[in-house]
Design an enzyme around this catalytic site. Structure first.
Site, PDB file in Angstrom:
ATOM      1  N   HIS A 140       0.812  -1.220   0.000  1.00 48.58           N
ATOM      2  CA  HIS A 140       0.000   0.000   0.000  1.00 48.58           C
ATOM      3  C   HIS A 140       0.842   1.264   0.000  1.00 48.58           C
ATOM      4  O   HIS A 140       0.352   2.345   0.314  1.00 48.58           O
ATOM      5  CB  HIS A 140      -0.946  -0.002   1.211  1.00 48.58           C
ATOM      6  CG  HIS A 140      -1.923  -1.134   1.188  1.00 48.58           C
ATOM      7  ND1 HIS A 140      -2.301  -1.819   2.324  1.00 48.58           N
ATOM      8  CD2 HIS A 140      -2.567  -1.733   0.156  1.00 48.58           C
ATOM      9  CE1 HIS A 140      -3.150  -2.775   1.992  1.00 48.58           C
ATOM     10  NE2 HIS A 140      -3.327  -2.749   0.682  1.00 48.58           N
ATOM     11  N   CYS A 283       3.089 -10.585  17.952  1.00 44.56           N
ATOM     12  CA  CYS A 283       4.171 -10.900  17.000  1.00 44.56           C
ATOM     13  C   CYS A 283       5.541 -10.712  17.646  1.00 44.56           C
ATOM     14  O   CYS A 283       6.436 -11.542  17.479  1.00 44.56           O
ATOM     15  CB  CYS A 283       4.064 -10.010  15.763  1.00 44.56           C
ATOM     16  SG  CYS A 283       2.564 -10.253  14.795  1.00 44.56           S
TER      17      CYS A 283
END
Length: 291
Positions: A140, A283
């Protein structure tokens, strides 16, 4: 080397510590992969202090009724651009100072070891670049670059900040909260007198080099990512619910190729019903445990 800061958990949803069994399962998944394709989303950057949109309780949609700028509105409306750039101008010093966390650094290390074949990030925060990742596609785009919609001329966002300061020497605004893509919340009254520069070459409209909501990723970039996926033997999704189709399509392609897919994300994702492995951890807490 990158400074290893403590994780910022302000915008990270609550979750349990990694389960030893899950750690073992992900270790086996990564060990069996020779050419790992990794896709990351906003959930990998929340531990660097950047909020996301959809996380339960702490994401932008949960905390406010604000919504990100739409591509068509930005292109069509001078007042929408003025509002966007005023908010972005105030938020930029803080947003651009965010640093990679442990998860970004682990993925960089996997690339150096030859384990990670290609990384695709849906994020626009440049944290993978700051960490040192090179085999990477910013799906993006990136807020650190700005381009002209008319002639295509590119400048660094940091350079544009200087133009903003020169055009608005006495303009001051106090922000009300931070949004995911580097802007802040300001009132209409605050942005009314903010001056926005035009392209230095042709006088055209300047836009961050990012895919706004309502816009599409270029077909050339999509084809390129599909090629990297075709060269891979497994897929890991880290920090993304995959609600946006521009990223989800690659998970569908991986499924069609019968590649094993592991998902590491706090909360449900669109992949849960067909992923080989689903892990509900941070994460930055789980990835460093994988050798």
């Amino acid at each position: 080397s990158v400074f290893r800061a403590s994780p910022n958990l302000t915008f990270v949803p609550a979750c349990l510590p990694p389960d030893p069994v899950e750690v073992e399962e992900l270790q086996r998944f990564v060990s069996n992969s020779k050419r790992l394709f990794v896709m990351t989303g906003a959930g990998i950057s929340t531990e660097s202090g950047i909020p996301d949109y959809r996380s339960e309780g702490v994401g932008l949609y949960a905390r406010t009724d604000r919504r990100p700028v739409q591509h068509a509105e930005f292109v069509r409306s001078a007042s929408a651009r003025q509002r966007y750039w005023a908010r972005n101008f105030v938020g930029w010093p803080q947003f651009s100072s965010h640093q990679p966390n442990e998860a970004h650094l682990v993925l960089r290390d996997w690339e150096k070891l030859g384990k990670l074949h290609w990384l695709v990030t849906q994020n626009v925060d440049a944290l993978h670049t700051k960490a040192g990742s090179q085999r990477m596609t910013e799906l993006h785009g990136c807020t650190h670059r700005v381009f002209c919609l008319s002639c295509g001329d590119q400048i660094l966002r940091s350079e544009l900040q200087e133009h903003f300061e020169a055009l608005n020497p006495s303009w001051k605004a106090e922000a009300f909260g931070v949004a995911p893509d580097g802007d802040v919340f300001l009132t209409d009254e605050q942005v009314r007198n903010f001056q926005v520069p035009a392209c230095r070459k042709c006088g055209g409209i300047l836009k961050p080099d990012v895919t706004f909501f309502g816009d599409t990723v270029s077909q050339e970039k999509v084809r390129f990512v599909h090629q990297r996926l075709a060269e891979s033997d497994s897929m890991l999704v880290a920090g993304s619910s995959m609600q946006v189709y521009s990223g989800y399509r690659f998970a569908l392609a991986a499924r069609d190729k019968k590649l094993p897919i592991a998902v590491l994300n706090i909360g449900p994702t669109r992949l849960d019903h067909f992923a080989s492995l689903k892990l509900n951890s941070r994460c930055g807490e789980l990835l460093p445990l994988i050798v």
